[in-house]
Scaffold this motif. Structure first.
Motif, mmCIF file in Angstrom:
data_model
loop_
_atom_site.group_PDB
_atom_site.id
_atom_site.type_symbol
_atom_site.label_atom_id
_atom_site.label_comp_id
_atom_site.label_asym_id
_atom_site.label_seq_id
_atom_site.Cartn_x
_atom_site.Cartn_y
_atom_site.Cartn_z
ATOM 1 N N GLN A 5 5.311 8.466 -7.129
ATOM 2 C CA GLN A 5 4.965 7.442 -8.367
ATOM 3 C C GLN A 5 4.668 6.177 -7.812
ATOM 4 N N VAL A 6 3.528 5.738 -8.586
ATOM 5 C CA VAL A 6 2.858 4.228 -8.343
ATOM 6 C C VAL A 6 2.719 3.890 -9.764
ATOM 7 N N TYR A 7 3.274 2.484 -9.850
ATOM 8 C CA TYR A 7 2.875 1.915 -11.031
ATOM 9 C C TYR A 7 1.606 0.642 -10.644
ATOM 10 N N ILE A 8 0.527 0.889 -11.303
ATOM 11 C CA ILE A 8 -0.402 -0.060 -10.936
ATOM 12 C C ILE A 8 -1.009 -0.874 -12.402
ATOM 13 N N ASN A 26 0.770 -1.190 0.099
ATOM 14 C CA ASN A 26 -0.079 0.039 -0.186
ATOM 15 C C ASN A 26 0.940 1.052 -0.118
ATOM 16 N N PRO A 27 1.141 1.798 -1.217
ATOM 17 C CA PRO A 27 1.953 3.080 -1.192
ATOM 18 C C PRO A 27 1.384 4.024 -0.495
ATOM 19 N N LYS A 28 2.331 5.018 0.193
ATOM 20 C CA LYS A 28 1.867 6.306 0.995
ATOM 21 C C LYS A 28 2.517 7.509 -0.087
ATOM 22 N N LEU A 29 1.518 8.335 -0.585
ATOM 23 C CA LEU A 29 1.828 9.169 -1.113
ATOM 24 C C LEU A 29 1.502 10.861 -0.484
ATOM 25 N N PRO A 30 2.122 11.624 -0.770
ATOM 26 C CA PRO A 30 1.739 12.985 -0.031
ATOM 27 C C PRO A 30 0.443 13.619 -0.775
ATOM 28 N N THR A 63 1.087 5.530 -12.919
ATOM 29 C CA THR A 63 1.323 4.787 -14.258
ATOM 30 C C THR A 63 0.432 3.555 -14.358
ATOM 31 N N PHE A 64 -0.232 3.250 -15.221
ATOM 32 C CA PHE A 64 -1.244 1.903 -15.529
ATOM 33 C C PHE A 64 -0.596 1.123 -16.398
ATOM 34 N N PHE A 97 -0.326 3.841 -19.941
ATOM 35 C CA PHE A 97 -0.602 5.346 -19.662
ATOM 36 C C PHE A 97 -0.248 5.859 -18.464
ATOM 37 N N SER A 98 -0.299 7.283 -18.319
ATOM 38 C CA SER A 98 0.128 7.850 -16.989
ATOM 39 C C SER A 98 -0.929 8.819 -16.755
#
Length: 120
Positions: A64-67, A6-10, A113-114, A102-103
């Motif tokens: 950044q998150v890659y999904i 579970n990424p934590k982003l600001p 980014t998916f 795509f992003s």
């Protein structure tokens, strides 16, 4: 055994972040307690957390998150249909490393980014 991440982003503004992820991307809130400086959202099998960082300078944010997805064409089209802005350099395309991607940039300038593996 590791089972999820579970990424934590600001986030600069919780209400703006909620609006984008829930109303534009179709996520929903997780949990029953509403923490003023923290947000947890989920969609399908992923969960993303956010922490309040009001002093965040969006142009200096490198979150950044890659999904991974298994329906990238449908997802991309649904976002286009609802006029969710696609990153200027992130249109749907097949990358040399065998992913169709795509992003998006969220309101906090976190890059989402998916990607879907291209079967050969």
């Amino acid at each position: 055994m590791l089972v999820s991440i579970n990424p934590k982003l600001p986030m600069r503004n919780k209400n703006v972040t909620i609006d984008y992820y829930i109303n534009s991307l179709g996520f929903k809130k997780v949990g029953v307690i509403d923490y003023p400086d923290y947000l947890m959202i989920e969609k399908d099998e992923i969960e993303i957390h956010f922490f309040l960082f009001e002093a965040l300078e969006p142009k200096e944010n490198y979150g950044q998150v890659y999904i991974r997805t298994n329906e990238i064409d449908a997802l991309y089209q649904s976002l286009l249909n609802t006029k969710v802005p696609i990153h200027p350099n992130g249109a749907l395309e097949i990358k040399p490393w065998g992913q169709k991607e795509f992003s998006l940039l969220d309101p906090n300038h976190n890059l989402l980014t998916f990607g879907e593996s291209i079967k050969k």
